[in-house]
Design an enzyme around this catalytic site. Structure first.
Site, PDB file in Angstrom:
ATOM      1  N   SER A  34       5.683  47.136 -69.458  1.00  0.00           N
ATOM      2  CA  SER A  34       5.236  48.027 -70.538  1.00  0.00           C
ATOM      3  C   SER A  34       5.725  49.442 -70.264  1.00  0.00           C
ATOM      4  CB  SER A  34       3.709  48.007 -70.668  1.00  0.00           C
ATOM      5  OG  SER A  34       3.106  48.454 -69.465  1.00  0.00           O
ATOM      6  N   GLY A  36       7.536  49.880 -66.976  1.00  0.00           N
ATOM      7  CA  GLY A  36       8.510  49.733 -65.901  1.00  0.00           C
ATOM      8  C   GLY A  36       9.882  49.424 -66.468  1.00  0.00           C
ATOM      9  N   ALA A  80      -0.818  50.130 -63.705  1.00  0.00           N
ATOM     10  CA  ALA A  80      -1.813  50.924 -64.447  1.00  0.00           C
ATOM     11  C   ALA A  80      -1.096  51.797 -65.462  1.00  0.00           C
ATOM     12  CB  ALA A  80      -2.601  51.819 -63.478  1.00  0.00           C
ATOM     13  N   ASN A  97      -6.884  48.430 -69.749  1.00  0.00           N
ATOM     14  CA  ASN A  97      -5.700  48.122 -68.931  1.00  0.00           C
ATOM     15  C   ASN A  97      -5.939  48.373 -67.432  1.00  0.00           C
ATOM     16  OD1 ASN A  97      -2.663  47.472 -69.240  1.00  0.00           O
ATOM     17  ND2 ASN A  97      -2.712  49.145 -67.779  1.00  0.00           N
ATOM     18  N   THR A 122      -6.461  57.713 -57.220  1.00  0.00           N
ATOM     19  CA  THR A 122      -5.902  58.994 -57.641  1.00  0.00           C
ATOM     20  C   THR A 122      -6.834  60.158 -57.316  1.00  0.00           C
ATOM     21  OG1 THR A 122      -5.419  60.304 -59.626  1.00  0.00           O
ATOM     22  CG2 THR A 122      -6.833  58.419 -59.935  1.00  0.00           C
ATOM     23  N   TYR A 146      -8.790  58.645 -67.470  1.00  0.00           N
ATOM     24  CA  TYR A 146      -7.890  57.986 -66.508  1.00  0.00           C
ATOM     25  C   TYR A 146      -8.558  57.925 -65.126  1.00  0.00           C
ATOM     26  CZ  TYR A 146      -4.158  57.969 -62.982  1.00  0.00           C
ATOM     27  OH  TYR A 146      -3.398  57.715 -61.870  1.00  0.00           O
ATOM     28  N   ASN A 175      -0.228  64.500 -56.389  1.00  0.00           N
ATOM     29  CA  ASN A 175       0.902  64.395 -57.328  1.00  0.00           C
ATOM     30  C   ASN A 175       2.140  63.855 -56.621  1.00  0.00           C
ATOM     31  OD1 ASN A 175      -1.033  66.011 -58.664  1.00  0.00           O
ATOM     32  ND2 ASN A 175       0.567  66.643 -60.078  1.00  0.00           N
ATOM     33  N   HIS A 197       4.981  64.222 -66.172  1.00  0.00           N
ATOM     34  CA  HIS A 197       4.832  64.908 -64.892  1.00  0.00           C
ATOM     35  C   HIS A 197       5.712  66.156 -64.826  1.00  0.00           C
ATOM     36  CE1 HIS A 197       3.118  61.061 -62.872  1.00  0.00           C
ATOM     37  NE2 HIS A 197       2.245  61.694 -63.633  1.00  0.00           N
TER      38      HIS A 197
END
Ligand SMILES: NC(=O)c1ccc[n+]([C@@H]2O[C@H](COP(=O)([O-])OP(=O)(O)OC[C@H]3O[C@@H](n4cnc5c(N)ncnc54)[C@H](O)[C@@H]3O)[C@@H](O)[C@H]2O)c1
Length: 337
Positions: A34, A36, A80, A97, A122, A146, A175, A197
């Site tokens: 999706s 990648g 993810a 998801n 994260t 998220y 990050n 990013h």
């Protein structure tokens, strides 16, 4: 080791799968593509296209490996959705998801898989921190959906550890940036679509793919008013995954539940990142200021002392210019023909 790598067609999972292969381990990548890319799958690594929520598909992989007499030793779970901004518009998609689909993976692991898992968590689980640098026992109060979708997985893992003895490491990345320098030079790097990013967006400006870089908020309580983040090189992050798998393997780690921050321990403001990219690329990189985005904490800087002490982790890329230099090499390879 033989390792199932979910989300291995993506930036970080692909980098770790490649490192596993370089170190002589066997990896199988499981990804629905999706976000990648097939062309970025590491060469020589087995790939199965599939959906995390498809418990049966994952169980079949584990069962087939057992039948062949070569069961999996562990799972690295990267798959993810990652855009914090998007999660504030469509939170339900992230809970489906990232949280619900991970439960299917965990059920498949409990039924037929190895009892060893490394989870990509994260810094967003902390939300607005009370103290900097952030330590692992800091308050967990995500400011975006998220982060919450990942924290819910951490809670599930805690219970599965307690009740079923699932051994796991939850690695809270800050990050992630840069491109891995492998035996054949730089052949892969960050390739998110759409890209959210800062570093690849700044490099887009240097390549002329964007006119200017947007700064979201210059009225934060920081020295130059822009948000401060901690940038960790993807190769240093990859090393930590192998160390976490080893730590979970040892007998002493029976029923282990490991939680580590992974960052550089240094914070850089958005303006400092742009300055660094100007030095590395020699491009003026125009910037324009926009209002703050909802859910963005002012400062996120990790204490990675625990990973250094307990995993023996030694990050090599401590300079921002060095991280951006590797990202710049990849960015030009990707776009300049
Ligand atoms: N990039 C960062 O700075 C950062 C920071 C903190 C945490 N993380 C975490 O690291 C992990 C990897 O991030 P990344 O930057 O490599 O992202 P990425 O988007 O490049 O990779 C994620 C991969 O997961 C796959 N995927 C998503 N949902 C799936 C599903 N339901 N079934 C199967 N495959 C699915 C995508 O196709 C993609 O290949 C994520 O879990 C992310 O939350 C990343």
């Amino acid at each position: 080791m033989k390792i199932l790598v979910t989300g291995g067609a993506g930036y970080i999972g692909g980098t770790v799968a490649q490192l596993l292969a370089e170190r002589g381990h066997k990896a199988l990548i499981f990804d629905n593509l999706s976000h990648g890319r097939r062309d970025l799958l590491p060469p020589g690594v087995e790939f199965v296209e599939g959906e995390l929520a498809d418990r049966g598909a994952i169980e079949n992989i584990f069962i087939a490996a057992k039948k062949q007499g070569r069961p999996f030793d562990g799972v690295l779970h990267f798959a993810a959705l990652i855009e914090a901004g998007e999660s504030m518009l469509r939170p339900e998609v992230f809970f489906r998801n990232n949280t619900a689909s991970t439960l299917s993976l965990l059920e498949a692991i409990l039924a037929h898989g190895p009892r060893r898992l490394v989870f990509s968590s994260t810094a967003a689980v902390y939300g607005e921190p009370e103290a900097i640098p952030i330590e692992e026992d800091a308050r967990l109060l995500p400011t975006n959906a998220y982060g919450e979708s990942k924290l819910l997985v951490e809670h599930m893992l805690g219970w599965l550890n307690r009740i079923h003895g699932l051994r796991y490491a939850s690695l809270r990345y800050f990050n992630v940036a840069g491109a891995p320098e492998g035996p054949n030079g730089i052949t892969r790097g960050e390739a998110h679509e759409p890209e959210s990013h800062l570093i690849p967006l700044v490099l887009d400006v240097a390549l002329g793919r964007r006119q200017s870089i947007k700064i979201f908020g210059d009225d934060y309580p920081t020295p130059d008013g822009t948000c401060i983040r901690d940038y960790i090189h993807v190769s240093d992050l990859a090393d930590a995954h192998l160390l976490a798998l080893e730590a979970l393997e040892g007998a002493a780690a029976c029923n282990a539940r490991l939680i580590f921050n992974l960052g550089n321990g240094q914070g850089f403001s958005v303006r400092e990142v742009i300055e660094s990219a100007r030095r590395v690329t020699g491009h003026p990189i125009p910037a324009e200021v926009h209002p703050r985005r909802p859910g963005d904490p002012a400062v996120l800087v990790a204490s990675s002392e625990k990973a250094i002490r307990e995993l023996g982790w030694k990050p090599k890329y401590t300079q921002l210019d060095e991280i951006i230099r590797t990202a710049w090499i990849w960015h030009r390879k990707r776009y300049v023909r």
